[in-house]
Scaffold this motif. Structure first.
Motif, PDB file in Angstrom:
ATOM      1  N   TYR A 102      26.065   5.856  -2.189  1.00 17.37           N
ATOM      2  CA  TYR A 102      26.990   5.382  -3.229  1.00 17.37           C
ATOM      3  C   TYR A 102      26.235   4.978  -4.491  1.00 17.37           C
ATOM      4  O   TYR A 102      26.738   5.172  -5.600  1.00 17.37           O
ATOM      5  CB  TYR A 102      27.841   4.224  -2.721  1.00 17.37           C
ATOM      6  CG  TYR A 102      29.127   4.094  -3.507  1.00 17.37           C
ATOM      7  CD1 TYR A 102      30.210   4.918  -3.225  1.00 17.37           C
ATOM      8  CD2 TYR A 102      29.259   3.172  -4.538  1.00 17.37           C
ATOM      9  CE1 TYR A 102      31.390   4.827  -3.955  1.00 17.37           C
ATOM     10  CE2 TYR A 102      30.435   3.073  -5.272  1.00 17.37           C
ATOM     11  CZ  TYR A 102      31.497   3.901  -4.982  1.00 17.37           C
ATOM     12  OH  TYR A 102      32.658   3.821  -5.708  1.00 17.37           O
ATOM     13  N   TRP A 108      33.035  -0.634  -1.962  1.00 15.33           N
ATOM     14  CA  TRP A 108      33.654   0.641  -2.303  1.00 15.33           C
ATOM     15  C   TRP A 108      34.473   1.242  -1.158  1.00 15.33           C
ATOM     16  O   TRP A 108      35.203   2.220  -1.363  1.00 15.33           O
ATOM     17  CB  TRP A 108      32.619   1.646  -2.787  1.00 15.33           C
ATOM     18  CG  TRP A 108      31.529   1.985  -1.809  1.00 15.33           C
ATOM     19  CD1 TRP A 108      30.326   1.367  -1.662  1.00 15.33           C
ATOM     20  CD2 TRP A 108      31.540   3.061  -0.871  1.00 15.33           C
ATOM     21  NE1 TRP A 108      29.578   1.976  -0.675  1.00 15.33           N
ATOM     22  CE2 TRP A 108      30.297   3.019  -0.182  1.00 15.33           C
ATOM     23  CE3 TRP A 108      32.456   4.049  -0.535  1.00 15.33           C
ATOM     24  CZ2 TRP A 108      29.963   3.928   0.821  1.00 15.33           C
ATOM     25  CZ3 TRP A 108      32.128   4.971   0.461  1.00 15.33           C
ATOM     26  CH2 TRP A 108      30.905   4.898   1.122  1.00 15.33           C
ATOM     27  N   GLN A 109      34.371   0.661   0.005  1.00 10.99           N
ATOM     28  CA  GLN A 109      35.201   1.135   1.109  1.00 10.99           C
ATOM     29  C   GLN A 109      35.571  -0.042   2.013  1.00 10.99           C
ATOM     30  O   GLN A 109      34.707  -0.842   2.389  1.00 10.99           O
ATOM     31  CB  GLN A 109      34.479   2.199   1.943  1.00 10.99           C
ATOM     32  CG  GLN A 109      35.325   2.726   3.083  1.00 10.99           C
ATOM     33  CD  GLN A 109      34.737   3.924   3.809  1.00 10.99           C
ATOM     34  OE1 GLN A 109      35.416   4.556   4.610  1.00 10.99           O
ATOM     35  NE2 GLN A 109      33.479   4.250   3.555  1.00 10.99           N
ATOM     36  N   PRO A 160      40.286  -2.071  -7.938  1.00 10.81           N
ATOM     37  CA  PRO A 160      41.319  -1.232  -7.325  1.00 10.81           C
ATOM     38  C   PRO A 160      41.282  -1.183  -5.804  1.00 10.81           C
ATOM     39  O   PRO A 160      42.337  -1.265  -5.159  1.00 10.81           O
ATOM     40  CB  PRO A 160      41.058   0.146  -7.940  1.00 10.81           C
ATOM     41  CG  PRO A 160      40.450  -0.152  -9.271  1.00 10.81           C
ATOM     42  CD  PRO A 160      39.601  -1.356  -9.030  1.00 10.81           C
ATOM     43  N   VAL A 161      40.097  -1.039  -5.211  1.00 10.83           N
ATOM     44  CA  VAL A 161      40.015  -0.990  -3.750  1.00 10.83           C
ATOM     45  C   VAL A 161      40.466  -2.312  -3.141  1.00 10.83           C
ATOM     46  O   VAL A 161      41.221  -2.338  -2.158  1.00 10.83           O
ATOM     47  CB  VAL A 161      38.579  -0.639  -3.298  1.00 10.83           C
ATOM     48  CG1 VAL A 161      38.374  -0.995  -1.828  1.00 10.83           C
ATOM     49  CG2 VAL A 161      38.294   0.838  -3.516  1.00 10.83           C
ATOM     50  N   GLU A 190      36.918   3.761  -3.128  1.00 16.29           N
ATOM     51  CA  GLU A 190      36.804   3.989  -4.572  1.00 16.29           C
ATOM     52  C   GLU A 190      35.993   5.268  -4.796  1.00 16.29           C
ATOM     53  O   GLU A 190      34.782   5.296  -4.593  1.00 16.29           O
ATOM     54  CB  GLU A 190      36.116   2.803  -5.240  1.00 16.29           C
ATOM     55  CG  GLU A 190      35.933   2.977  -6.743  1.00 16.29           C
ATOM     56  CD  GLU A 190      37.240   3.314  -7.442  1.00 16.29           C
ATOM     57  OE1 GLU A 190      37.386   4.470  -7.888  1.00 16.29           O
ATOM     58  OE2 GLU A 190      38.124   2.427  -7.514  1.00 16.29           O
ATOM     59  N   ARG A 191      36.686   6.329  -5.223  1.00 16.84           N
ATOM     60  CA  ARG A 191      36.047   7.623  -5.410  1.00 16.84           C
ATOM     61  C   ARG A 191      35.880   8.000  -6.878  1.00 16.84           C
ATOM     62  O   ARG A 191      35.214   8.999  -7.174  1.00 16.84           O
ATOM     63  CB  ARG A 191      36.863   8.725  -4.734  1.00 16.84           C
ATOM     64  CG  ARG A 191      37.058   8.555  -3.246  1.00 16.84           C
ATOM     65  CD  ARG A 191      37.724   9.789  -2.676  1.00 16.84           C
ATOM     66  NE  ARG A 191      37.958   9.670  -1.245  1.00 16.84           N
ATOM     67  CZ  ARG A 191      38.161  10.704  -0.446  1.00 16.84           C
ATOM     68  NH1 ARG A 191      38.148  11.928  -0.944  1.00 16.84           N
ATOM     69  NH2 ARG A 191      38.387  10.537   0.845  1.00 16.84           N
ATOM     70  N   THR A 192      36.488   7.265  -7.788  1.00 25.76           N
ATOM     71  CA  THR A 192      36.508   7.711  -9.182  1.00 25.76           C
ATOM     72  C   THR A 192      35.766   6.803 -10.145  1.00 25.76           C
ATOM     73  O   THR A 192      34.990   7.273 -10.975  1.00 25.76           O
ATOM     74  CB  THR A 192      37.966   7.866  -9.667  1.00 25.76           C
ATOM     75  OG1 THR A 192      38.653   6.616  -9.493  1.00 25.76           O
ATOM     76  CG2 THR A 192      38.674   8.957  -8.876  1.00 25.76           C
ATOM     77  N   ASP A 193      35.975   5.493 -10.048  1.00 30.32           N
ATOM     78  CA  ASP A 193      35.391   4.575 -11.027  1.00 30.32           C
ATOM     79  C   ASP A 193      34.599   3.474 -10.327  1.00 30.32           C
ATOM     80  O   ASP A 193      35.126   2.397 -10.039  1.00 30.32           O
ATOM     81  CB  ASP A 193      36.481   3.963 -11.896  1.00 30.32           C
ATOM     82  CG  ASP A 193      35.904   3.089 -13.011  1.00 30.32           C
ATOM     83  OD1 ASP A 193      34.664   3.053 -13.151  1.00 30.32           O
ATOM     84  OD2 ASP A 193      36.688   2.453 -13.736  1.00 30.32           O
ATOM     85  N   PRO A 194      33.311   3.716 -10.036  1.00 33.07           N
ATOM     86  CA  PRO A 194      32.506   2.724  -9.328  1.00 33.07           C
ATOM     87  C   PRO A 194      32.154   1.499 -10.161  1.00 33.07           C
ATOM     88  O   PRO A 194      31.515   0.574  -9.657  1.00 33.07           O
ATOM     89  CB  PRO A 194      31.246   3.504  -8.935  1.00 33.07           C
ATOM     90  CG  PRO A 194      31.141   4.569  -9.976  1.00 33.07           C
ATOM     91  CD  PRO A 194      32.549   4.941 -10.328  1.00 33.07           C
ATOM     92  N   ASP A 215      34.457  -0.439 -11.460  1.00 32.50           N
ATOM     93  CA  ASP A 215      35.567  -1.388 -11.356  1.00 32.50           C
ATOM     94  C   ASP A 215      35.839  -1.713  -9.883  1.00 32.50           C
ATOM     95  O   ASP A 215      36.424  -0.902  -9.167  1.00 32.50           O
ATOM     96  CB  ASP A 215      36.818  -0.797 -12.001  1.00 32.50           C
ATOM     97  CG  ASP A 215      37.964  -1.807 -12.053  1.00 32.50           C
ATOM     98  OD1 ASP A 215      37.775  -2.946 -11.599  1.00 32.50           O
ATOM     99  OD2 ASP A 215      39.048  -1.434 -12.548  1.00 32.50           O
ATOM    100  N   ILE A 263      29.701  -3.757  -5.728  1.00 37.59           N
ATOM    101  CA  ILE A 263      31.034  -3.233  -5.447  1.00 37.59           C
ATOM    102  C   ILE A 263      31.220  -3.090  -3.938  1.00 37.59           C
ATOM    103  O   ILE A 263      30.279  -2.746  -3.217  1.00 37.59           O
ATOM    104  CB  ILE A 263      31.269  -1.869  -6.134  1.00 37.59           C
ATOM    105  CG1 ILE A 263      32.724  -1.393  -5.938  1.00 37.59           C
ATOM    106  CG2 ILE A 263      30.276  -0.828  -5.632  1.00 37.59           C
ATOM    107  CD1 ILE A 263      33.075  -0.152  -6.753  1.00 37.59           C
TER     108      ILE A 263
END
Length: 544
Positions: free
Chosen positions: A451, A327-328, A353-354, A344-348, A350, A325
């Motif tokens: 993470y 994630w940032q 979204p980011v 991405e703070r909620t669903d790592p 997926d 992922i």
């Protein structure tokens, strides 16, 4: 990129102290600014200890030489506004001889770390197991129910494992091979020891021999360990000067970079195996290192330098070098001095979204802006391209059309500039150019490991701290860009005479632009760069 968050303990192998001239050690002291020096054991080396005491104006310890009334000695390591205690054992046998006294002293002083150089690991391939030498001595001296940190020169810098031992025997209960990702809980009935190495790291025929350990009084005792090759200091920090050339220079009384600049090119060129071209390189790079100012070696424009709008500075954070992922994604706009983070703070589980939020913003608001990274051709662009194609494929074509530039590739890979950092890492270069960041104490490995722990346990990160780290990299990138943009350019037609050089301190600033291999750069291989598609008035720039 800023002052260390905690005191710095510089770990040096005796061979580094024995083999390098005092001027190199003094340059190391001035560059790294340690708060204390630890001369590695486990063997006694009084000469190395003496050389360290001469070169460094801070406390110096060499545990094998330590003697006192008990099995341990302690040192208060001071830095601005902070003092931490470090305990030193001359050897593990001292703990075995008097474990009760050692336990009392450790309980009383509550050091952030115990230094013991003969603590090592050994592997038994046939049994598929690793053993911890002197585990019984450590288990008898260290408290149970919490993690104690043991620093050792017997393991290379970067070694970091958490051992859980039986209090009575030192028998191994479990080993977390990556403490930042592994078990976060301690067993109240076990002695938990985080063993961290500070010894030499062998790679590609070189040995670092230098490790700066940043101590931490609030966490596990060590904030981070940064390694350096001894050739990052003294004369050998200059491009083209290796140990043999440094020895020949020393024979002529040239022991520092300042001495190089005070020596005519004709004298340098007459040395065996040097010649005029290498002598010119010596002057050029020594000038950069001494002044702390970069130098452009060619008249090639910086990426986006001639465009009406500067590029956006980009940095990404992942969960490792082979990420699952991104994630940032952080982006700094030098035009508005604004930073934007997509996290991405909620669903790592997926990754979409980011990436979608980043692409929505980039293509919706800044469709004609280029992107700029530091070493992005190796990491950021490669992974962004792959993840966008897989998880938000409807943006893949647009992503491929975005102009993407790499400042590291322009400066180092294409030999367009000399940089003032002791390495070409962004942090080192920006620090040499007086960049003042947020002082997060993080690096890429720590953010990735944090993470991974979030993915595994759901434990949230210190989000603001991790966003500040990514923002630091983006702003540091632009800081370096501005300094390179304003750096003096080499005049390819100018020639400076030896007499001119001896009469001015700005030696090398008007030499013909030539460079010699410094052993620090790696050319991109096929497929590791991404062509830039030019838009609007974006003309006249070479693709990367």
């Amino acid at each position: 990129m800023t002052a260390r968050a905690g005191p710095g303990l510089l770990a040096l192998s005796p061979s580094v102290l024995a083999d390098r001239p005092e001027a190199t050690l003094q340059d190391m002291a001035a560059t790294l600014e340690p708060d204390a020096v630890w001369v590695l054991g486990p063997s006694r080396d009084a000469r190395a200890f003496a050389r360290a005491r001469r070169a460094f104006d801070v406390p110096v310890v060499h545990p094998p030489l330590e003697s006192g009334d008990g099995p341990l000695s302690t040192l208060a390591v001071d830095t601005t506004g902070r003092t931490l205690e470090v305990a030193f054992a001359p050897d593990a046998r001292a703990l075995q001889r008097d474990p009760e006294t050692a336990a009392k002293e450790l309980t009383a002083s509550k050091p952030c770390a115990l230094v013991c150089d003969d603590v090592t690991t050994s592997v038994r391939p046939t049994a598929l197991e690793t053993t911890l030498e002197y585990a019984d001595a450590l288990a008898s001296a260290l408290p149970r129910g919490r993690v104690s940190t043991v620093l050792t020169g017997g393991e290379p810098a970067g070694y970091d494992e958490l051992w859980h031992l039986e209090p009575a025997t030192g028998a191994v209960r479990a080993v977390d091979h990556d403490p930042l990702v592994g078990s976060d809980s301690t067993d109240d009935e076990a002695v938990s020891i985080r063993v961290r190495g500070a010894g030499s790291v062998e790679s590609y025929g070189k040995s670092t021999g230098v490790a700066l350990v940043t101590l931490d009084g609030d966490g596990d005792g060590v904030e981070r360990t940064d390694t350096h090759d001894v050739t990052d200091f003294g004369l050998e920090a200059v491009s083209g000067i290796g140990p043999k050339t440094a020895a020949r220079l020393a024979d002529r009384g040239i022991q520092t970079r300042a001495d190089v600049l005070e020596t005519s090119m004709a004298t340098l060129a007459d040395l065996p195996g040097v010649g005029r071209d290498r002598a010119r390189t010596f002057h050029q790079h020594a000038t950069v290192l001494e002044t702390g100012e970069p130098r452009r070696l060619t008249d090639e424009s910086l990426p986006g330098e001639n465009w009406s709008t500067p590029p956006l500075c980009l940095d990404i954070e992942t969960d490792g070098l082979s990420p699952t992922i991104i994630w940032q994604v952080g982006v700094y706009d030098p035009v508005t001095d604004e930073y934007r983070a997509f996290v991405e703070r909620t669903d790592p589980t997926d990754p979409a979204p980011v990436l979608e939020a980043f692409c929505d913003w980039l293509f919706g608001i800044h469709p004609n802006r280029a992107l700029l990274t530091w070493n992005g051709w190796r990491f950021d662009y490669r992974h962004l391209g792959a993840f966008i194609a897989k998880h938000v494929p409807y943006y893949a074509e647009e992503w491929e059309a975005i102009p993407t530039f790499d400042l590291y590739l322009w400066a180092v890979g294409n030999d367009n500039a000399l940089l003032p950092g002791r390495t070409n890492a962004l942090e080192d270069v920006a620090s040499a150019l007086d960049y003042e960041g947020a002082g997060t104490g993080l690096d890429g490995a720590r953010t990735a490991a944090a993470y991974q722990r979030f993915v595994r346990t759901g434990e949230p990160l210190e989000w603001d701290r991790h966003e500040a780290y990514c923002e630091d990299d983006c702003r540091a990138l632009w800081h370096v860009y501005e300094h390179l943009r304003d750096a003096p350019q080499a005049d390819s037609t100018a020639e400076t005479t030896a007499s001119d050089r001896s009469s001015t301190s700005s030696v090398g600033l008007t030499d013909a632009a030539e460079s010699d291999s410094s052993g620090r750069r790696r050319e991109p291989t096929s497929g590791e760069t991404k062509n830039s598609t030019e838009r609007t008035e974006q003309t006249g720039l070479g693709d990367f």
